[in-house]
Design a protein around this motif. Structure first.
Motif, mmCIF file in Angstrom:
data_model
loop_
_atom_site.group_PDB
_atom_site.id
_atom_site.type_symbol
_atom_site.label_atom_id
_atom_site.label_comp_id
_atom_site.label_asym_id
_atom_site.label_seq_id
_atom_site.Cartn_x
_atom_site.Cartn_y
_atom_site.Cartn_z
ATOM 1 N N ILE A 119 122.512 -30.169 -94.426
ATOM 2 C CA ILE A 119 122.219 -28.300 -94.525
ATOM 3 C C ILE A 119 120.994 -28.352 -93.728
ATOM 4 N N VAL A 120 121.163 -27.810 -93.044
ATOM 5 C CA VAL A 120 120.072 -27.904 -91.654
ATOM 6 C C VAL A 120 118.861 -26.809 -92.481
ATOM 7 N N SER A 121 119.052 -25.757 -93.040
ATOM 8 C CA SER A 121 118.430 -24.394 -93.748
ATOM 9 C C SER A 121 117.317 -25.112 -94.839
ATOM 10 N N ASP A 122 118.351 -26.105 -95.744
ATOM 11 C CA ASP A 122 117.161 -25.883 -95.968
ATOM 12 C C ASP A 122 116.169 -27.196 -96.073
ATOM 13 N N ALA A 123 116.732 -28.058 -94.832
ATOM 14 C CA ALA A 123 115.145 -29.003 -94.333
ATOM 15 C C ALA A 123 114.264 -28.568 -94.174
ATOM 16 N N ILE A 124 114.982 -27.768 -93.189
ATOM 17 C CA ILE A 124 113.239 -26.757 -92.503
ATOM 18 C C ILE A 124 112.699 -26.597 -93.780
ATOM 19 N N ALA A 145 111.188 -24.845 -85.421
ATOM 20 C CA ALA A 145 111.959 -25.933 -86.135
ATOM 21 C C ALA A 145 113.240 -25.988 -84.564
ATOM 22 N N THR A 146 113.809 -27.264 -83.676
ATOM 23 C CA THR A 146 113.756 -26.793 -82.556
ATOM 24 C C THR A 146 115.213 -28.020 -82.764
ATOM 25 N N ASP A 147 116.908 -27.646 -81.866
ATOM 26 C CA ASP A 147 117.483 -28.453 -81.643
ATOM 27 C C ASP A 147 117.618 -29.560 -80.316
ATOM 28 N N GLY A 148 116.608 -28.909 -79.668
ATOM 29 C CA GLY A 148 116.603 -29.165 -77.891
ATOM 30 C C GLY A 148 117.466 -28.047 -76.831
ATOM 31 N N SER A 149 118.100 -27.186 -77.302
ATOM 32 C CA SER A 149 118.557 -26.707 -77.015
ATOM 33 C C SER A 149 117.680 -25.274 -75.804
ATOM 34 N N LEU A 175 96.207 -20.112 -79.901
ATOM 35 C CA LEU A 175 95.687 -18.986 -79.952
ATOM 36 C C LEU A 175 95.118 -19.057 -81.524
ATOM 37 N N CYS A 176 95.537 -19.352 -82.628
ATOM 38 C CA CYS A 176 95.179 -19.505 -84.058
ATOM 39 C C CYS A 176 94.464 -20.474 -84.181
ATOM 40 N N GLN A 177 94.508 -21.824 -84.078
ATOM 41 C CA GLN A 177 93.777 -22.545 -83.822
ATOM 42 C C GLN A 177 94.683 -23.478 -85.205
ATOM 43 N N ALA A 178 95.782 -23.613 -85.192
ATOM 44 C CA ALA A 178 96.584 -23.419 -85.932
ATOM 45 C C ALA A 178 97.031 -25.533 -85.455
ATOM 46 N N GLU A 179 97.535 -25.989 -86.781
ATOM 47 C CA GLU A 179 98.138 -26.825 -86.425
ATOM 48 C C GLU A 179 100.241 -26.574 -86.298
ATOM 49 N N LEU A 180 99.950 -27.520 -85.664
ATOM 50 C CA LEU A 180 102.110 -27.418 -85.697
ATOM 51 C C LEU A 180 102.467 -28.143 -85.805
ATOM 52 N N VAL A 181 104.117 -28.266 -86.574
ATOM 53 C CA VAL A 181 104.049 -29.538 -87.341
ATOM 54 C C VAL A 181 106.340 -28.906 -86.424
ATOM 55 N N VAL A 182 106.431 -29.914 -86.033
ATOM 56 C CA VAL A 182 107.624 -29.575 -84.800
ATOM 57 C C VAL A 182 109.155 -30.190 -85.484
ATOM 58 N N ILE A 183 110.450 -29.753 -86.282
ATOM 59 C CA ILE A 183 111.231 -30.123 -87.058
ATOM 60 C C ILE A 183 112.347 -30.735 -86.027
ATOM 61 N N LYS A 184 113.016 -31.103 -86.127
ATOM 62 C CA LYS A 184 114.434 -31.252 -85.648
ATOM 63 C C LYS A 184 115.499 -32.145 -87.008
ATOM 64 N N VAL A 185 116.494 -31.415 -87.027
ATOM 65 C CA VAL A 185 117.095 -32.154 -88.575
ATOM 66 C C VAL A 185 119.036 -32.782 -87.965
#
Length: 147
Positions: free
Chosen positions: A96-101, A8-12, A28-38
């Motif tokens: 409600i940022v936490s619920d969205a995340i 989760a990011t707010d750009g700060s 490192l884990c060869q994982a996919e990344l989901v980046v979210i901004k609410v």
């Protein structure tokens, strides 16, 4: 270890630290990344009896917030993909940022949530609240908190 990581990011500057750590961990884990901004759903007046906004003005403001939010997550996606990390950039409208995340992490089957914490204490924490604390309290998905 992890297959899909949500950050989760707010750009700060503080959230950029969390983003960079999430990108490194995903690589490192060869994982996919989901980046979210609410982004907020609609403008709210902070003054009792404030002026009501016209529907067209509300639409313009929501569009501006959505575009600014998308620019933030697109920048993260570019940085992550330069490091070989497959990334999905998502903006979600919610007051409600936490619920969205949490709901976004569930929707995309993430197995880790990465967030920054401002580390506020005392009265500041009570008055300002803590989205990170809410995610920690309510998420069934593991949460990595960076300061």
């Amino acid at each position: 270890m992890y297959k899909k990581i949500l950050v989760a990011t707010d750009g700060s500057p503080l959230s950029k630290t969390a983003v960079n750590s999430a990108i490194s961990l995903a690589a490192l884990c060869q994982a996919e990344l989901v980046v979210i901004k609410v982004v907020p759903q609609y403008p709210q007046s902070y003054f009792e009896g404030g002026l009501a906004l016209q529907a067209t003005e509300v639409g313009r403001i929501e569009q501006q917030w959505a575009e600014e939010g998308q620019a933030v997550v697109d920048e993260v996606r570019k940085d992550a993909e330069l490091k070989g990390v497959t990334t999905l950039a998502v903006t979600v409208k919610s007051d409600i940022v936490s619920d969205a995340i949490i709901s976004t992490a569930k929707k995309h089957h993430c197995d880790l949530i990465v967030m920054a914490s401002h580390g506020r204490k005392g009265v500041k924490r009570l008055l300002l609240g803590s989205e990170t604390q809410q995610v920690l309290t309510h998420s069934h998905i593991p949460v990595l908190v960076l300061r």
